[in-house]
Design a protein around this motif. Structure first.
Motif, PDB file in Angstrom:
ATOM      1  N   GLY A   1      -1.886   5.399  -5.880  1.00  0.00           N
ATOM      2  CA  GLY A   1      -2.532   6.491  -6.519  1.00  0.00           C
ATOM      3  C   GLY A   1      -2.101   6.811  -7.952  1.00  0.00           C
ATOM      4  N   ASP A   2      -0.866   6.260  -8.307  1.00  0.00           N
ATOM      5  CA  ASP A   2      -0.371   6.498  -9.472  1.00  0.00           C
ATOM      6  C   ASP A   2       0.305   7.899  -9.820  1.00  0.00           C
ATOM      7  OD1 ASP A   2       0.779   5.641 -11.953  1.00  0.00           O
ATOM      8  OD2 ASP A   2      -0.866   5.851 -13.382  1.00  0.00           O
ATOM      9  N   ARG A   3       0.454   8.735  -8.721  1.00  0.00           N
ATOM     10  CA  ARG A   3       0.847  10.068  -8.673  1.00  0.00           C
ATOM     11  C   ARG A   3       1.428  10.548  -7.673  1.00  0.00           C
ATOM     12  NH1 ARG A   3      -4.101  14.856  -8.556  1.00  0.00           N
ATOM     13  NH2 ARG A   3      -2.665  16.559  -8.675  1.00  0.00           N
ATOM     14  N   SER A   4       2.732  11.164  -7.817  1.00  0.00           N
ATOM     15  CA  SER A   4       3.427  11.437  -6.728  1.00  0.00           C
ATOM     16  C   SER A   4       3.199  12.986  -6.361  1.00  0.00           C
ATOM     17  CB  SER A   4       4.946  11.470  -7.034  1.00  0.00           C
ATOM     18  OG  SER A   4       5.798  11.449  -5.873  1.00  0.00           O
ATOM     19  N   VAL A   5       2.691  13.463  -5.185  1.00  0.00           N
ATOM     20  CA  VAL A   5       2.230  14.643  -4.851  1.00  0.00           C
ATOM     21  C   VAL A   5       3.090  15.270  -3.778  1.00  0.00           C
ATOM     22  CG1 VAL A   5       0.221  15.950  -4.310  1.00  0.00           C
ATOM     23  CG2 VAL A   5      -0.359  14.021  -5.506  1.00  0.00           C
ATOM     24  N   GLU A   6       3.411  16.661  -3.849  1.00  0.00           N
ATOM     25  CA  GLU A   6       4.214  17.481  -2.908  1.00  0.00           C
ATOM     26  C   GLU A   6       3.215  17.492  -1.591  1.00  0.00           C
ATOM     27  OE1 GLU A   6       5.891  21.020  -3.467  1.00  0.00           O
ATOM     28  OE2 GLU A   6       7.488  20.346  -4.798  1.00  0.00           O
ATOM     29  N   LEU A   7       3.818  17.332  -0.583  1.00  0.00           N
ATOM     30  CA  LEU A   7       3.229  17.562   0.672  1.00  0.00           C
ATOM     31  C   LEU A   7       2.451  18.911   0.693  1.00  0.00           C
ATOM     32  CD1 LEU A   7       2.253  16.235   3.414  1.00  0.00           C
ATOM     33  CD2 LEU A   7       4.354  17.174   4.484  1.00  0.00           C
ATOM     34  N   ASN A   8       3.419  20.037   0.285  1.00  0.00           N
ATOM     35  CA  ASN A   8       3.011  21.459   0.299  1.00  0.00           C
ATOM     36  C   ASN A   8       1.442  21.542  -0.709  1.00  0.00           C
ATOM     37  OD1 ASN A   8       5.020  22.638   1.785  1.00  0.00           O
ATOM     38  ND2 ASN A   8       6.242  22.490   0.027  1.00  0.00           N
TER      39      ASN A   8
ATOM     40  N   THR B   1       8.627  19.844   0.261  1.00  0.00           N
ATOM     41  CA  THR B   1       8.601  19.564  -1.163  1.00  0.00           C
ATOM     42  C   THR B   1       8.716  18.007  -1.373  1.00  0.00           C
ATOM     43  OG1 THR B   1      10.941  19.705  -1.171  1.00  0.00           O
ATOM     44  CG2 THR B   1       9.774  21.467  -1.799  1.00  0.00           C
ATOM     45  N   GLN B   2       8.971  17.126   0.032  1.00  0.00           N
ATOM     46  CA  GLN B   2       8.815  15.536  -0.110  1.00  0.00           C
ATOM     47  C   GLN B   2       7.397  15.080  -1.001  1.00  0.00           C
ATOM     48  OE1 GLN B   2       9.119  17.522   2.512  1.00  0.00           O
ATOM     49  NE2 GLN B   2       8.334  16.587   4.523  1.00  0.00           N
ATOM     50  N   LYS B   3       7.490  14.138  -1.510  1.00  0.00           N
ATOM     51  CA  LYS B   3       6.297  13.712  -2.510  1.00  0.00           C
ATOM     52  C   LYS B   3       5.879  12.364  -1.908  1.00  0.00           C
ATOM     53  CE  LYS B   3       7.318  16.057  -6.588  1.00  0.00           C
ATOM     54  NZ  LYS B   3       7.549  15.984  -8.003  1.00  0.00           N
ATOM     55  N   ARG B   4       4.420  12.121  -1.975  1.00  0.00           N
ATOM     56  CA  ARG B   4       4.006  10.926  -1.438  1.00  0.00           C
ATOM     57  C   ARG B   4       3.086  10.438  -2.650  1.00  0.00           C
ATOM     58  NH1 ARG B   4       7.712  10.959   0.796  1.00  0.00           N
ATOM     59  NH2 ARG B   4       8.297  10.583   3.270  1.00  0.00           N
ATOM     60  N   ASP B   5       2.791   9.280  -2.794  1.00  0.00           N
ATOM     61  CA  ASP B   5       1.767   8.698  -3.799  1.00  0.00           C
ATOM     62  C   ASP B   5       0.803   8.564  -2.915  1.00  0.00           C
ATOM     63  OD1 ASP B   5       0.019   7.513  -5.380  1.00  0.00           O
ATOM     64  OD2 ASP B   5       1.852   6.157  -6.459  1.00  0.00           O
ATOM     65  N   PHE B   6      -0.100   9.470  -2.617  1.00  0.00           N
ATOM     66  CA  PHE B   6      -1.207   9.313  -1.702  1.00  0.00           C
ATOM     67  C   PHE B   6      -2.523   8.452  -2.430  1.00  0.00           C
ATOM     68  CE2 PHE B   6       0.683  13.143  -0.256  1.00  0.00           C
ATOM     69  CZ  PHE B   6       0.614  13.055   1.023  1.00  0.00           C
ATOM     70  N   THR B   7      -3.165   7.561  -1.740  1.00  0.00           N
ATOM     71  CA  THR B   7      -3.869   6.605  -2.233  1.00  0.00           C
ATOM     72  C   THR B   7      -5.324   6.638  -1.362  1.00  0.00           C
ATOM     73  OG1 THR B   7      -2.098   5.338  -2.860  1.00  0.00           O
ATOM     74  CG2 THR B   7      -4.100   4.297  -3.363  1.00  0.00           C
ATOM     75  N   TYR B   8      -6.615   6.973  -2.025  1.00  0.00           N
ATOM     76  CA  TYR B   8      -7.829   7.034  -1.285  1.00  0.00           C
ATOM     77  C   TYR B   8      -8.285   5.559  -0.903  1.00  0.00           C
ATOM     78  CZ  TYR B   8     -12.251   8.828  -0.102  1.00  0.00           C
ATOM     79  OH  TYR B   8     -13.410   9.159   0.768  1.00  0.00           O
ATOM     80  N   VAL B   9      -8.457   5.529   0.483  1.00  0.00           N
ATOM     81  CA  VAL B   9      -8.828   4.160   1.083  1.00  0.00           C
ATOM     82  C   VAL B   9      -9.869   3.541   0.333  1.00  0.00           C
ATOM     83  CG1 VAL B   9     -10.674   5.157   2.485  1.00  0.00           C
ATOM     84  CG2 VAL B   9      -9.423   3.178   3.342  1.00  0.00           C
TER      85      VAL B   9
ATOM     86  N   TYR C   1       0.748  -1.302   0.054  1.00  0.00           N
ATOM     87  CA  TYR C   1      -0.033  -0.024  -0.052  1.00  0.00           C
ATOM     88  C   TYR C   1       0.809   1.252  -0.084  1.00  0.00           C
ATOM     89  CZ  TYR C   1      -3.852  -3.114   1.596  1.00  0.00           C
ATOM     90  OH  TYR C   1      -4.768  -4.076   1.955  1.00  0.00           O
ATOM     91  N   PHE C   2       0.473   2.273  -0.752  1.00  0.00           N
ATOM     92  CA  PHE C   2       1.022   3.524  -0.818  1.00  0.00           C
ATOM     93  C   PHE C   2       0.316   4.610   0.122  1.00  0.00           C
ATOM     94  CE2 PHE C   2       3.513   1.320  -3.661  1.00  0.00           C
ATOM     95  CZ  PHE C   2       4.600   1.938  -3.970  1.00  0.00           C
ATOM     96  N   THR C   3       0.566   5.077   1.188  1.00  0.00           N
ATOM     97  CA  THR C   3       0.318   6.249   1.886  1.00  0.00           C
ATOM     98  C   THR C   3      -1.386   6.295   1.578  1.00  0.00           C
ATOM     99  OG1 THR C   3       2.187   7.355   1.235  1.00  0.00           O
ATOM    100  CG2 THR C   3       0.659   8.911   2.355  1.00  0.00           C
ATOM    101  N   VAL C   4      -1.889   5.697   2.426  1.00  0.00           N
ATOM    102  CA  VAL C   4      -3.469   5.502   2.360  1.00  0.00           C
ATOM    103  C   VAL C   4      -3.811   6.710   3.245  1.00  0.00           C
ATOM    104  CG1 VAL C   4      -5.344   3.878   2.556  1.00  0.00           C
ATOM    105  CG2 VAL C   4      -2.951   2.989   2.050  1.00  0.00           C
ATOM    106  N   TYR C   5      -4.954   7.316   2.596  1.00  0.00           N
ATOM    107  CA  TYR C   5      -5.547   8.198   3.332  1.00  0.00           C
ATOM    108  C   TYR C   5      -7.315   8.185   2.986  1.00  0.00           C
ATOM    109  CZ  TYR C   5      -6.856  11.161  -0.832  1.00  0.00           C
ATOM    110  OH  TYR C   5      -7.410  11.491  -2.078  1.00  0.00           O
ATOM    111  N   GLY C   6      -8.044   8.836   4.001  1.00  0.00           N
ATOM    112  CA  GLY C   6      -9.375   9.011   3.644  1.00  0.00           C
ATOM    113  C   GLY C   6     -10.119   9.196   5.094  1.00  0.00           C
ATOM    114  N   PRO C   7     -11.698   9.274   5.004  1.00  0.00           N
ATOM    115  CA  PRO C   7     -12.354   9.663   6.250  1.00  0.00           C
ATOM    116  C   PRO C   7     -11.986   8.496   7.146  1.00  0.00           C
ATOM    117  CG  PRO C   7     -13.632   9.917   4.170  1.00  0.00           C
ATOM    118  CD  PRO C   7     -12.324   9.260   3.781  1.00  0.00           C
ATOM    119  N   ALA C   8     -11.919   8.865   8.385  1.00  0.00           N
ATOM    120  CA  ALA C   8     -11.497   8.183   9.777  1.00  0.00           C
ATOM    121  C   ALA C   8     -10.334   7.627   9.500  1.00  0.00           C
ATOM    122  CB  ALA C   8     -12.746   6.918   9.797  1.00  0.00           C
TER     123      ALA C   8
END
Length: 336
Positions: A256-263, A225-233, A191-198
Motif C-alpha cells: 500500500g506504500d504507507r505504514s499505518v499504526e494498528l491503533n 503502535t506496531q505498523k503494517r503496510d495494509f494493502t487492499y485486495v 504481498y504486504f498485509t492484504v485486507y478487504g471484503p471476505a
C-alpha cells in the motif's frame, strides 16, 4: 487506471481459488473474459464456510471450472493436469498456501508441505507441460526484523522469523532454480498485509470488524503502535494480473506504500461502526515485526502498478460488506 495486460480469451490455472486473494484474482480474470481453472483443497486452516462462500461467487461465471486438488499431492496434480485438456494453459498463478505467522510456529510441518512441496510439484508440471509463465505469491514476512523500511526487494531475506516466512523463502528459491534450469518465466510477488471484503477471519481487520460490531473484546498484541503496510485486495489482484507479462525472473513488492499504526485501524473501524472497541492487551508475539512498509518502485516500473485504495476507503468498504452479510459472517469462526 491499472493497465490490463492479460490478453482476452487466455486460459489460466489459479491455485487456492477459494482463498481470499486468489478468489479476487479469479473474479477479475473471469470478468475480463478469460477461462479459469480453479484448484483448492478446501482445508480447515480457517472456517471452510467462508471459502465456500467465495467459491459460490466464482461458480456464477460459465468459464470457471473448479477442482478440489491438494497441490502437494503429485498424483492429484498429475490427474488434474491431464483432465485440463486443451487449449494449453497460458500461466499458472500459484496462490495456494498456508498463511499466517503465529499459526506456523505451532504447526510448521503443514506450512512446509503446502508452501514448499506444493510449489515444487507445480513447477515440475509446468516444466513437463511446457507452461512458460509461473506466478508465485510470497510475503513481506521474509524481510524479518533487521532490514530498514521501506523494504526493497534486494534486502537480505535470509533471517526469517517464522516457519511461514521460511517456507516462502524456500518456494522463491525453488522458483528461481526452475527459471535457471528450464527457462520458466517466473514472477514472485511479495504481498504486504492484504485486507478487504471476505478477508481471512484470522487476520486483524476481519476479526476486529466482527468483534467490535458484535460488542466483543478484541485482542491486541503489544500497545497497538506496531505498523503494517495494509494493502487492499483489489489492488493486490490487479498487480497479480499485471505480473502475467513476460519478465524473466523478478521479485516484486505489492504494498500500500504507507505504514499505518494498528491503533489507527482500530479507530477507523470503531468510527465506521459507531462503537467503541473493547481492547484486551497481550504481550507482543516473538514472530511479529514492529513495522512493515513496501518500497513499490519496482512494481511501478515493471508492472505500471500502484495501489489505488487508501486504508480509510478500504476499511469503509470492509465494514459495509460485513454489515451486508452480517447474518452469515457473524457465525464464521475466527480461529484461535
Amino acid at each position: 487506471m491499472q493497465e490490463k495486460v492479460a490478453t482476452m480469451g487466455e486460459r489460466y490455472l489459479v491455485t487456492g481459488c477459494a482463498g481470499f486473494i486468489a478468489s479476487r484474482v479469479c473474479e477479475m480474470l473471469l470478468a475480463q473474459g478469460h477461462e479459469v481453472l480453479g484448484w483448492d483443497e478446501i482445508n480447515d486452516a480457517y472456517d471452510p464456510r467462508l471459502k465456500e462462500w467465495r467459491l459460490n461467487n466464482l461458480k456464477r461465471f460459465p468459464q470457471f471450472r473448479f477442482e478440489q486438488v491438494d497441490i502437494s499431492d503429485e498424483a492429484q496434480v498429475e490427474n488434474a493436469f491431464a483432465r485440463a485438456g486443451k487449449p494449453a494453459l497460458s500461466a499458472v498463478i500459484n496462490l495456494a498456501a498456508r498463511a499466517g505467522v503465529r499459526a506456523s510456529v505451532r504447526n510448521p510441518a503443514v506450512y512446509y508441505k503446502a508452501n514448499c512441496t506444493g510449489t515444487l510439484v507445480l513447477l515440475e508440471f509446468c516444466r513437463r507441460y511446457g507452461i512458460s509463465k509461473f506466478i508465485l505469491a510470497s510475503t513481506s514476512s521474509l524481510y524479518g526484523a533487521h532490514n530498514p523500511v521501506p523494504y526493497r526487494e534486494d534486502a537480505d531475506t535470509n533471517r526469517p522469523l517464522s516457519p511461514y516466512a521460511a517456507s516462502k523463502k524456500a518456494a522463491e528459491t525453488l522458483a528461481f532454480t526452475y527459471h535457471y534450469l528450464h527457462k520458466l518465466d517466473v514472477t514472485v510477488l511479495r504481498y504486504f498485509t492484504v485486507y478487504g471484503p471476505a478477508g481471512r477471519p484470522d487476520m486483524s481487520i476481519f476479526r476486529f470488524i466482527r468483534q467490535i460490531a458484535e460488542d466483543e473484546p478484541i485482542i491486541v498484541y503489544g500497545d497497538g503502535t506496531q505498523k503494517r503496510d495494509f494493502t487492499y485486495v483489489d489492488d493486490i489482484a490487479a498487480g497479480t494480473i499485471a505480473a502475467l507479462r513476460p519478465l524473466g525472473y523478478e521479485i516484486i513488492n505489492l504494498g500500500g506504500d504507507r505504514s499505518v499504526e494498528l491503533n489507527h485501524v482500530i479507530r477507523l473501524i470503531s468510527e465506521k461502526l459507531g462503537k467503541q472497541a473493547k481492547i484486551e492487551r497481550r504481550p507482543p508475539h516473538p514472530a511479529d515485526v514492529r513495522a512493515t512498509w513496501a518500497d513499490i518502485h519496482k512494481a511501478k516500473e515493471l508492472l505500471g502498478w500502484a495501489p489505488m485504495v487508501p486504508i480509510e476507503e478500504g476499511i469503509a468498504r470492509c465494514v459495509n460488506w460485513y454489515l451486508t452479510h452480517r447474518d452469515t459472517m457473524r457465525t464464521i469462526s475466527l480461529g484461535d
